[in-house]
Design a protein around this motif. Structure first.
Motif, PDB file in Angstrom:
ATOM      1  N   ARG A  29       0.830  -1.204   0.000  1.00  0.00           N
ATOM      2  CA  ARG A  29       0.000   0.000   0.000  1.00  0.00           C
ATOM      3  C   ARG A  29       0.861   1.249   0.000  1.00  0.00           C
ATOM      4  N   LEU A  30       0.350   2.315  -0.607  1.00  0.00           N
ATOM      5  CA  LEU A  30       1.072   3.574  -0.589  1.00  0.00           C
ATOM      6  C   LEU A  30       1.125   4.108   0.834  1.00  0.00           C
ATOM      7  N   PRO A  31       2.261   4.620   1.255  1.00  0.00           N
ATOM      8  CA  PRO A  31       2.368   5.112   2.635  1.00  0.00           C
ATOM      9  C   PRO A  31       1.676   6.455   2.811  1.00  0.00           C
ATOM     10  N   PHE A  32       1.226   6.717   4.030  1.00  0.00           N
ATOM     11  CA  PHE A  32       0.712   8.033   4.373  1.00  0.00           C
ATOM     12  C   PHE A  32       1.891   8.994   4.556  1.00  0.00           C
ATOM     13  N   GLU A  41     -16.411  11.430   1.068  1.00  0.00           N
ATOM     14  CA  GLU A  41     -15.343  11.395   0.071  1.00  0.00           C
ATOM     15  C   GLU A  41     -14.293  10.327   0.361  1.00  0.00           C
ATOM     16  N   LEU A  42     -14.480   9.569   1.438  1.00  0.00           N
ATOM     17  CA  LEU A  42     -13.466   8.590   1.830  1.00  0.00           C
ATOM     18  C   LEU A  42     -13.272   7.522   0.749  1.00  0.00           C
ATOM     19  N   VAL A  43     -12.005   7.293   0.406  1.00  0.00           N
ATOM     20  CA  VAL A  43     -11.633   6.257  -0.542  1.00  0.00           C
ATOM     21  C   VAL A  43     -10.886   5.127   0.163  1.00  0.00           C
ATOM     22  N   ARG A  49     -12.405  20.136   9.727  1.00  0.00           N
ATOM     23  CA  ARG A  49     -11.212  20.163   8.889  1.00  0.00           C
ATOM     24  C   ARG A  49     -11.157  18.991   7.907  1.00  0.00           C
ATOM     25  N   CYS A  50     -11.947  17.962   8.148  1.00  0.00           N
ATOM     26  CA  CYS A  50     -11.836  16.725   7.377  1.00  0.00           C
ATOM     27  C   CYS A  50     -13.018  16.496   6.440  1.00  0.00           C
ATOM     28  N   THR A  51     -13.680  17.545   6.021  1.00  0.00           N
ATOM     29  CA  THR A  51     -14.861  17.384   5.160  1.00  0.00           C
ATOM     30  C   THR A  51     -14.496  16.892   3.764  1.00  0.00           C
ATOM     31  N   LEU A  52     -13.208  17.013   3.388  1.00  0.00           N
ATOM     32  CA  LEU A  52     -12.774  16.557   2.062  1.00  0.00           C
ATOM     33  C   LEU A  52     -11.834  15.352   2.151  1.00  0.00           C
ATOM     34  N   ILE A  53     -11.736  14.759   3.309  1.00  0.00           N
ATOM     35  CA  ILE A  53     -10.751  13.700   3.523  1.00  0.00           C
ATOM     36  C   ILE A  53     -11.030  12.492   2.630  1.00  0.00           C
ATOM     37  N   GLN A  54      -9.940  11.948   2.049  1.00  0.00           N
ATOM     38  CA  GLN A  54     -10.045  10.784   1.175  1.00  0.00           C
ATOM     39  C   GLN A  54      -9.338   9.554   1.758  1.00  0.00           C
ATOM     40  N   TYR A  67      -6.050  18.215   4.909  1.00  0.00           N
ATOM     41  CA  TYR A  67      -6.428  16.955   5.553  1.00  0.00           C
ATOM     42  C   TYR A  67      -7.018  15.960   4.562  1.00  0.00           C
ATOM     43  N   ILE A  68      -6.588  16.040   3.311  1.00  0.00           N
ATOM     44  CA  ILE A  68      -7.040  15.076   2.307  1.00  0.00           C
ATOM     45  C   ILE A  68      -6.579  13.667   2.688  1.00  0.00           C
ATOM     46  N   HIS A  69      -5.323  13.575   3.112  1.00  0.00           N
ATOM     47  CA  HIS A  69      -4.762  12.316   3.619  1.00  0.00           C
ATOM     48  C   HIS A  69      -4.376  12.554   5.070  1.00  0.00           C
ATOM     49  N   LEU A  70      -4.921  11.755   5.981  1.00  0.00           N
ATOM     50  CA  LEU A  70      -4.673  11.971   7.403  1.00  0.00           C
ATOM     51  C   LEU A  70      -4.453  10.633   8.104  1.00  0.00           C
ATOM     52  N   SER A  71      -3.280  10.513   8.745  1.00  0.00           N
ATOM     53  CA  SER A  71      -2.991   9.332   9.561  1.00  0.00           C
ATOM     54  C   SER A  71      -2.919   9.753  11.019  1.00  0.00           C
ATOM     55  N   LEU A  72      -3.813   9.195  11.829  1.00  0.00           N
ATOM     56  CA  LEU A  72      -3.809   9.435  13.269  1.00  0.00           C
ATOM     57  C   LEU A  72      -3.187   8.268  14.029  1.00  0.00           C
ATOM     58  N   GLN A  73      -2.676   7.288  13.319  1.00  0.00           N
ATOM     59  CA  GLN A  73      -2.054   6.135  13.973  1.00  0.00           C
ATOM     60  C   GLN A  73      -0.871   6.521  14.858  1.00  0.00           C
TER      61      GLN A  73
END
Length: 620
Positions: free
Chosen positions: A110-113, A375-377, A342-347, A319-325
């Motif tokens: 997988r592509l990294p965050f 919009e989550l992918v 802030r995350c209304t467009l997060i994918q 916040y299109i790509h967001l990692s909280l890990q």
């Protein structure tokens, strides 16, 4: 104040440290006994050091072993050592699922965050409970094979054996360091210098990164040393606890000090400035680009400087790509609430490891997805033990564009909940490793999610008939590129034939520890002939793999990059030479415990094919 007084304080601290060191390195008898750390002076109180092994393994992210046995499982970390001080590959140890960087260079990678703090490099974890809460003075980790993977040790304020759940669960980092390459695979006792904390603990968490290792790391036991009363200086020169002076600095350094993050997320009063300096002259897009390199805590801090930067730091485009890990220890319902606007467009969203022990509620998770899920992918939820059937139902209803879903090691989700996943027909990647998915739900998923390209069913022990599952894949999942059937117990040559005929785009196939597959049925030969695009093939621990299978791979699968035939007794050096000559891109070949491949053969093959990592494991 007398000039002698500060000197007495320094001498007392030095004396105390010497006693601590002597107590740690002294000869110990029975490991679970209690001893007094005695002094010839009354300057320090007499305290009792408790030495204890882990009583129970509470949670972990992955392991090499099966869910129905003890071999190579995390459960081996409970109790006294089984192997130490011996070195080698032993089934009685705890082993994680992966090592090295091989998993980053295969079709299922997988592509990294981005925006991951440089101090966070953990890939796996295990949590251990001990009998008695103590203030830790030392942690000993007994590593018996390929040491060096442990990168963080944490302590938790929650007592797993308490009947009353705590109002707040706090994690503190005892020690943290970047992964290191240890010379040699020999056993060692790893005892890093740990930080003192201001609460007693009987819950210790180890986090590991095996990317620099040449093979799987093996852990035998963990020993916790501690005292019942918090160590204090004998001369109380002030009300300041010396152990807490650098606490904030350490937390910021290691990226786990997120106690104030919720306050930083919230609206703050900003100073009014007549001008924003050179920022007024920069294009909006350029400022956005600059800020895109900041981590989430840094964005929160910067947002408190002025209104202009607050506007930029709160822009949903950040916040299109967001990692909280990396901040799993401090993320809770309040954090998600503050992030909503802030995350209304997060994918892409990574919530792996977060929310456990009540930090995230079902309602809090649902509220967040209601605002931010459209919009989550990609959604990563590995080891999310707060997840239940309601959560999966919410995901399928509020995330219509979802293409990737990771539920790895979410072993608390009830079997019937997985039926909801079938509603997400756009799924291209689904990871169900170590889940309780049942056959009926999985058949429904395969029937309706025909766009699947990557599917992981490793260690899914509740599936009764893998031949039926393989037949459904062959009929419905024509676009499948990678398939993980690690430790699938009942697939036969019939299921393999259906799979190979219907999923001819497969580039990666893991059939490790599948005992019902026999080379004599022609199943591996059939795979080689039907799947010419194979780049990774794991036939781990299948003793029936023979020269014919290897020669068919050499003739038909010339794009092969990774091959694991650990444990076979019927493969000769001659067939391996044919494979290496034919598969020019081969980079990993695991021939551990292959009885016909001795160290002399491995040295010869390494000399003739230097670009291939040929692994030969051993046991002493």
């Amino acid at each position: 104040m007398s000039p002698v007084f500060p000197m007495l304080t320094v001498l007392s601290m030095f004396y105390y440290m010497c006693l601590r060191r002597r107590a740690r390195t002294a000869t110990r008898g029975e490991m679970n006994s209690r001893r007094a750390i005695e002094s010839n002076t009354r300057a320090l109180p007499i305290n009792v050091e408790i030495v204890q092994y882990a009583k129970e393994v509470l949670d972990f992210s992955s392991h090499y072993g099966s869910e129905n046995s003890m071999s190579y499982t995390m459960w081996n970390l409970a109790g006294i050592p089984n192997v130490y001080p011996s070195s080698g590959d032993f089934t009685q140890t705890a082993v994680f699922r992966t090592y090295g960087t091989w998993w980053d260079h295969c079709p299922s990678a997988r592509l990294p965050f981005k925006r991951i703090p440089p101090t966070f490099c953990s890939q796996d974890y295990v949590e251990l409970a001990f009998e008695e809460p103590v203030y830790p003075t030392a942690v000993h980790i007994l590593e018996t094979y390929h040491p060096g993977a442990v990168v963080r040790i944490l302590a938790c304020s929650a007592n797993p054996y308490s009947q009353n759940p705590p109002a707040e669960v706090r994690w503190e980092i005892l020690w943290s360091e970047a992964p290191t390459k240890v010379n040699g695979p020999q056993a060692r006792q790893f005892t890093p210098c740990i930080k003192q904390i201001n609460f007693p603990t009987n819950l210790i968490r180890l986090e590991v990164n095996s990317s620099l290792l040449d093979y799987y790391t093996e852990l035998d036991a963990v020993v916790l040393h501690g005292v019942k009363e918090r160590p204090m200086l004998s001369l109380k020169t002030s009300m300041i606890d010396m152990n807490d002076i650098d606490e904030d600095e350490d937390e910021e350094k290691y990226g786990c000090g997120m106690d104030t993050l919720n306050k930083q997320f919230s609206v703050v009063t900003l100073r009014e400035w007549p001008t924003n300096g050179y920022f007024d002259k920069l294009p909006y897009e350029l400022i956005q680009l600059i800020l895109s390199h900041l981590t989430v805590p840094d964005l929160c801090r910067l947002a408190q400087t002025c209104k202009l930067l607050y506007q930029h730091c709160c822009d949903p485009l950040q916040y299109i790509h967001l990692s909280l890990q990396p901040y799993w220890a401090r993320i809770n319902d309040t954090s998600l609430e503050y992030l909503q606007s802030r995350c209304t467009l997060i994918q892409w969203l990574n919530l792996s490891w977060t929310g456990n022990r009540g930090a995230i509620s079902v309602s809090g998770f649902s509220r967040f997805l209601k605002v931010c899920g459209s919009e989550l992918v990609r959604l990563e939820l590995s080891c999310g033990h707060f997840l239940n059937e309601t959560c999966l139902e919410v995901i399928t209803e509020l995330c219509p564009n979802l293409q990737e879903l990771n539920l790895s090691s979410c072993d608390k989700i009830p079997p019937q909940a997985f039926n909801h996943i079938a509603k997400v027909g756009s799924l291209k990647r689904l990871i169900l490793y170590r889940t309780k998915v049942e056959q009926t739900a999985l058949l429904s998923i395969l029937n309706f999610c025909s766009e699947l390209q990557h599917l992981s069913l490793g260690s899914c022990v509740m599936i009764e008939d893998y031949d039926l599952i393989a037949s459904m894949m062959g009929a419905k999942c024509k676009k499948l590129r990678s398939l993980d059937l690690w430790r699938c117990k009942n697939i036969t040559e019939s299921g393999i034939a259906e799979l190979a005929s219907g999923c001819q785009l497969l580039e990666e196939l893991d059939l490790g520890w599948c005992p019902t597959l026999q080379s004599s049925t022609g199943c591996f030969t059939n795979l080689a002939r039907k799947l010419p695009n194979l780049q990774k093939l794991f036939l781990t621990a299948n003793r029936s793999v023979c020269d014919t299978d290897i020669e068919e791979l050499a003739a038909n699968c010339t794009r092969l990059r990774q091959l694991d035939i650990l444990g076979t007794r019927m493969v000769s050096p001659a067939s391996l030479r044919k494979l290496l000559e034919s598969c020019k891109d081969l980079s990993l070949l695991d021939v551990s415990f292959c009885s016909q491949i001795d160290n002399r053969v491995v040295l010869e093959l390494n000399a003739n094919f230097p670009n291939v990592f040929i692994k030969k494991s051993f046991t002493q």
